[in-house]
Design an enzyme around this catalytic site. Structure first.
Site, PDB file in Angstrom:
ATOM      1  N   VAL A 188      -3.349  -4.581  -5.973  1.00 38.03           N
ATOM      2  CA  VAL A 188      -2.848  -5.950  -6.123  1.00 38.03           C
ATOM      3  C   VAL A 188      -3.039  -6.366  -7.583  1.00 38.03           C
ATOM      4  O   VAL A 188      -4.116  -6.157  -8.154  1.00 38.03           O
ATOM      5  CB  VAL A 188      -3.586  -6.923  -5.186  1.00 38.03           C
ATOM      6  CG1 VAL A 188      -3.129  -8.355  -5.411  1.00 38.03           C
ATOM      7  CG2 VAL A 188      -3.360  -6.527  -3.730  1.00 38.03           C
ATOM      8  N   GLU A 215     -10.216  -8.204   8.818  1.00 34.39           N
ATOM      9  CA  GLU A 215      -9.615  -7.045   9.492  1.00 34.39           C
ATOM     10  C   GLU A 215      -8.102  -7.193   9.653  1.00 34.39           C
ATOM     11  O   GLU A 215      -7.357  -6.215   9.503  1.00 34.39           O
ATOM     12  CB  GLU A 215     -10.272  -6.813  10.852  1.00 34.39           C
ATOM     13  CG  GLU A 215     -11.768  -6.547  10.805  1.00 34.39           C
ATOM     14  CD  GLU A 215     -12.183  -5.420   9.878  1.00 34.39           C
ATOM     15  OE1 GLU A 215     -11.318  -4.575   9.527  1.00 34.39           O
ATOM     16  OE2 GLU A 215     -13.347  -5.377   9.475  1.00 34.39           O
ATOM     17  N   HIS A 223      -6.489  -6.107   6.574  1.00 30.55           N
ATOM     18  CA  HIS A 223      -6.283  -4.651   6.523  1.00 30.55           C
ATOM     19  C   HIS A 223      -5.050  -4.255   7.333  1.00 30.55           C
ATOM     20  O   HIS A 223      -4.257  -3.417   6.903  1.00 30.55           O
ATOM     21  CB  HIS A 223      -7.498  -3.926   7.105  1.00 30.55           C
ATOM     22  CG  HIS A 223      -8.685  -3.875   6.196  1.00 30.55           C
ATOM     23  ND1 HIS A 223      -8.597  -3.561   4.858  1.00 30.55           N
ATOM     24  CD2 HIS A 223     -10.018  -4.060   6.461  1.00 30.55           C
ATOM     25  CE1 HIS A 223      -9.812  -3.571   4.328  1.00 30.55           C
ATOM     26  NE2 HIS A 223     -10.685  -3.875   5.271  1.00 30.55           N
TER      27      HIS A 223
END
Length: 323
Positions: free
Chosen positions: A255, A234, A237
């Site tokens: 990426v 998380e 993110h």
């Protein structure tokens, strides 16, 4: 390896596109939490889509962040030195068990520091086909404050209710200079979710179900998500990292050095596990941005490091954390 062919229009379309079938409409605000979760589930993408529906201007703002990110990557304007991020834990509990101990919260900080600095004990796992692109992200975390609040709610859902005092939650503390980390029972089978850069500061931060916060034993009901890596995922993110499969079949995580995945992985795939996408590339299932069990994820890539660092660059969406 993927090649990034990003234009402003493509980026804008990516954030404007709504996948209604993927929105977690089945998550009820007071849904009864399941006793045991066997497959990792993160609601960050669904929450982003909801926020864009509520505030269409967010799509343009995030498209601008993406343009800045790609420019920072291409010109090398990333953070020099090491960023230290203060973490405020906002613990919302109904029972004594849900009132996660200080020791377990500190264990979560310890996990983040290991995982983001390549100090995790499994970093050098043998037979990793992507060992050449493993990265030390070089960002550290320090426990700044723990705020606790008793509640009668059995679960909070993913509509940011835990972040608002009007709905019984806790408002964030200094969200432009501190990472707010809400610990509560989410419900609906969701382990956690985060707000990507660009959203409102009043809801900025990460949320993790208390059951999957910090380190617990391998015999606990938190297994196989008992090693604190829900938070690693998380926080990734929060630093602008996407799910490695791009939240679409053979999608892009923006990426360059992560392989294309056809979907999320669960459990711990065997070494040599390949995608069904074109070219059948070896999947990077050991990446923190997959859905692999905690014991099977142990790396970020160099490209992810560069992308994460870009948000802290001068002029970046999280540059205030440089102070």
């Amino acid at each position: 390896m993927k090649k990034l062919l990003l234009t402003a229009s493509v980026v804008f379309f990516m954030f404007s596109c709504q996948k209604d079938e993927n929105v977690a409409s089945d998550i009820q605000q007071d849904a009864t939490p399941s006793a045991s979760i066997t497959h990792k589930s993160c609601a960050s993408q669904e929450v982003l889509e909801r926020q864009i529906k509520e505030n269409p201007a967010l799509a343009s703002k995030m498209a601008e962040i993406e343009r800045f990110t790609q420019n920072a990557i291409s010109t090398g304007r990333i953070v020099n030195g090491k960023i230290e991020i203060p973490v405020v834990f906002n613990v919302l509990y109904r029972t004594t068990t849900e009132n996660v101990s200080l020791a377990r919260l500190q264990s979560q900080i310890d996990v983040l520091n290991k995982d983001f600095n390549a100090l995790n004990s499994d970093y050098n796992t043998a037979n990793n086909p992507y060992s050449s692109v493993r990265a030390n992200v070089g960002i550290t975390f320090v426990l700044d404050q723990v705020i606790r609040k008793s509640t009668t709610k059995t679960s909070w859902g993913t509509n940011d209710a835990m972040k608002k005092t009007a709905s019984g939650g806790l408002a964030p503390t200094s969200p432009t200079t501190k990472l707010n980390f809400w610990v509560c029972t989410i419900g609906g089978g969701i382990l956690g979710y985060a707000q990507f850069p660009g959203g409102s500061s009043t809801t900025d931060g990460v949320v993790c179900d208390g059951k999957y916060t910090g380190v617990t034993s391998s015999t606990s009901s938190s297994y196989p998500f008992n090693l604190g890596r829900t938070a690693t995922h998380e926080v990734g993110h929060w630093m602008n990292l996407r799910h490695i499969w791009g939240d679409a079949t053979c999608g892009s995580d923006l990426v360059s050095d992560t392989p294309v995945h056809n979907a999320a992985n669960g459990g711990v795939p065997a070494v040599g596990h390949r995608s069904t996408c074109s070219g059948a590339p070896l999947e990077m299932y050991m990446n923190y941005m997959d859905y692999t069990d905690d014991r099977g994820m142990y790396m970020f890539s160099l490209g992810q490091k560069t992308r994460a660092n870009a948000v802290f660059a001068v002029g970046g969406s999280r540059a205030s954390f440089r102070l």
